[in-house]
Design a protein around this motif. Structure first.
Motif, mmCIF file in Angstrom:
data_model
loop_
_atom_site.group_PDB
_atom_site.id
_atom_site.type_symbol
_atom_site.label_atom_id
_atom_site.label_comp_id
_atom_site.label_asym_id
_atom_site.label_seq_id
_atom_site.Cartn_x
_atom_site.Cartn_y
_atom_site.Cartn_z
ATOM 1 N N ILE A 192 50.273 15.213 27.485
ATOM 2 C CA ILE A 192 51.011 14.604 26.228
ATOM 3 C C ILE A 192 52.318 15.047 26.984
ATOM 4 C CG2 ILE A 192 51.047 16.245 24.521
ATOM 5 C CD1 ILE A 192 47.817 16.571 24.871
ATOM 6 N N HIS A 193 53.316 13.819 26.688
ATOM 7 C CA HIS A 193 54.487 13.964 26.430
ATOM 8 C C HIS A 193 55.796 14.668 25.754
ATOM 9 C CE1 HIS A 193 54.538 10.387 23.868
ATOM 10 N NE2 HIS A 193 53.751 10.235 23.900
ATOM 11 N N ASP A 194 56.790 15.081 25.459
ATOM 12 C CA ASP A 194 57.581 15.335 24.951
ATOM 13 C C ASP A 194 57.973 14.279 24.030
ATOM 14 O OD1 ASP A 194 58.655 17.372 26.578
ATOM 15 O OD2 ASP A 194 60.634 16.261 27.503
ATOM 16 N N GLY A 195 57.749 14.836 22.766
ATOM 17 C CA GLY A 195 57.508 13.897 21.309
ATOM 18 C C GLY A 195 56.637 13.281 21.001
ATOM 19 N N ALA A 196 55.060 13.400 21.319
ATOM 20 C CA ALA A 196 54.046 13.381 20.939
ATOM 21 C C ALA A 196 54.174 13.839 19.713
ATOM 22 C CB ALA A 196 52.898 13.423 21.761
ATOM 23 N N GLY A 216 57.985 20.033 24.485
ATOM 24 C CA GLY A 216 58.184 20.326 23.430
ATOM 25 C C GLY A 216 58.643 18.505 22.236
ATOM 26 N N ASP A 217 59.162 18.857 21.536
ATOM 27 C CA ASP A 217 59.542 18.450 20.058
ATOM 28 C C ASP A 217 58.229 17.767 19.437
ATOM 29 O OD1 ASP A 217 62.741 18.203 20.852
ATOM 30 O OD2 ASP A 217 62.685 17.032 21.754
ATOM 31 N N LEU A 218 57.688 18.185 19.623
ATOM 32 C CA LEU A 218 56.053 17.737 19.455
ATOM 33 C C LEU A 218 56.137 17.676 17.745
ATOM 34 C CD1 LEU A 218 53.682 20.012 21.476
ATOM 35 C CD2 LEU A 218 54.792 17.453 21.964
ATOM 36 N N THR A 219 55.498 16.943 16.983
ATOM 37 C CA THR A 219 55.021 16.069 15.746
ATOM 38 C C THR A 219 53.468 16.891 15.780
ATOM 39 O OG1 THR A 219 56.613 15.639 14.779
ATOM 40 C CG2 THR A 219 54.428 15.322 13.937
ATOM 41 N N ILE A 220 53.292 18.169 14.825
ATOM 42 C CA ILE A 220 51.879 18.912 14.868
ATOM 43 C C ILE A 220 51.730 18.547 13.883
ATOM 44 C CG2 ILE A 220 51.063 20.954 15.567
ATOM 45 C CD1 ILE A 220 51.323 20.549 18.286
ATOM 46 N N ILE A 221 50.482 18.268 13.471
ATOM 47 C CA ILE A 221 49.933 18.205 12.426
ATOM 48 C C ILE A 221 48.236 18.713 12.484
ATOM 49 C CG2 ILE A 221 48.427 16.638 10.854
ATOM 50 C CD1 ILE A 221 49.787 14.787 13.114
ATOM 51 N N ASN A 222 47.906 19.984 10.754
ATOM 52 C CA ASN A 222 47.323 20.688 11.323
ATOM 53 C C ASN A 222 46.979 21.798 9.662
ATOM 54 O OD1 ASN A 222 46.765 24.666 12.177
ATOM 55 N ND2 ASN A 222 45.874 23.237 13.144
ATOM 56 N N ALA A 229 48.039 9.669 15.137
ATOM 57 C CA ALA A 229 48.465 10.470 16.028
ATOM 58 C C ALA A 229 48.437 10.159 17.377
ATOM 59 C CB ALA A 229 48.140 11.572 15.488
ATOM 60 N N ASP A 230 49.428 10.697 18.464
ATOM 61 C CA ASP A 230 49.279 10.335 19.672
ATOM 62 C C ASP A 230 48.278 10.890 20.291
ATOM 63 O OD1 ASP A 230 51.612 8.743 19.594
ATOM 64 O OD2 ASP A 230 52.741 10.825 19.937
ATOM 65 N N PHE A 231 47.558 11.725 20.002
ATOM 66 C CA PHE A 231 46.487 12.769 21.013
ATOM 67 C C PHE A 231 46.294 13.817 19.190
ATOM 68 C CE2 PHE A 231 49.915 12.372 23.885
ATOM 69 C CZ PHE A 231 49.119 11.242 24.950
#
Length: 224
Positions: free
Chosen positions: A16-20, A46-52, A152-154
């Motif tokens: 899992i990478h920056d910006g994911a 960091g710089d993650l986009t989180i969907i929750n 999402a990436d992950f």
């Protein structure tokens, strides 16, 4: 031999990478994959986009990610609760972006991604600020808003049991967003209380088939 099991949460989230963009299952603390989130924090990305579903409770899970400054943007339904102080502080400081999505629309947009749909029309949000700038259409005498799938990436999800092929079953309400998020992400990582032998899960009760899961890590019940 297909074996999607990993020895540790750290190994499971290692790419899992920056910006994911990362979907995280859970409704509040029910079904929250805390150990996977802790491993993600330990990676330092960091710089993650989180969907929750929400923006974190107390000090654990998504709240811990926000506290550590790892989240650039969050897409959720319930950003503010009595113990969402880390999100509140970050939002007021302008250090986190919020995309507010009604809960039904959130689920439907994730489902649309998993189903391979290009877009959906939903009545929720029509005539409100949430529909500003979006295409609307009258269908069958009712007004709808065009919404796009959320990919999402992950996806980090939690299940009760899994096997080495990635087949999963869940425990009651801990199921929540896990199954649809598994279908909408390029890479799905599941933490489970037990990895059981192939054939131990009744095919009739498997909720998430292994085709949607790329990694499984066993987190003992005492720490899950």
């Amino acid at each position: 031999m297909i074996d999607k099991s990993f020895d540790s949460a750290g190994a499971a989230v290692a790419d899992i990478h920056d910006g994911a963009s990362v979907m995280i299952g859970g409704f509040g603390t029910a079904g929250m994959p805390d150990q996977l989130i802790d491993a993600l924090i330990a990676r330092g990305v960091g710089d993650l986009t989180i969907i929750n579903n929400n923006a974190g409770n107390g000090e654990q899970g998504v709240a811990a990610l926000i506290r550590e400054g790892r989240v650039k943007k969050i897409i959720c339904s319930f950003p503010r609760q009595s113990d969402s102080h880390h999100f509140d502080a970050a939002y007021r400081a302008g250090s986190i972006e919020l995309e507010l999505v009604p809960q039904g629309n959130l689920a439907a947009r994730i489902q649309a991604a998993g189903a391979g749909l290009g877009a959906i029309f939903t009545p929720t949000g029509y005539g409100t600020l949430l529909a500003e700038g979006k295409e609307t259409r009258e269908i069958g005498g009712r007004n709808y808003v065009l919404e796009y799938p959320i990919h999402a990436d992950f996806a980090l999800i939690k299940a009760q049991q899994g096997d080495r092929w990635g087949n999963l079953i869940y425990r009651k309400t801990a199921r929540n967003f896990g199954p649809i998020m598994a279908m909408a992400a390029r890479t799905t990582i599941a933490q489970v209380s037990d990895i059981v032998p192939l054939g131990a899960l009744d095919p009739e009760v498997i909720v998430t088939p292994g085709i949607f899961v790329q990694r499984v890590v066993e987190i003992g019940r005492e720490s899950a």
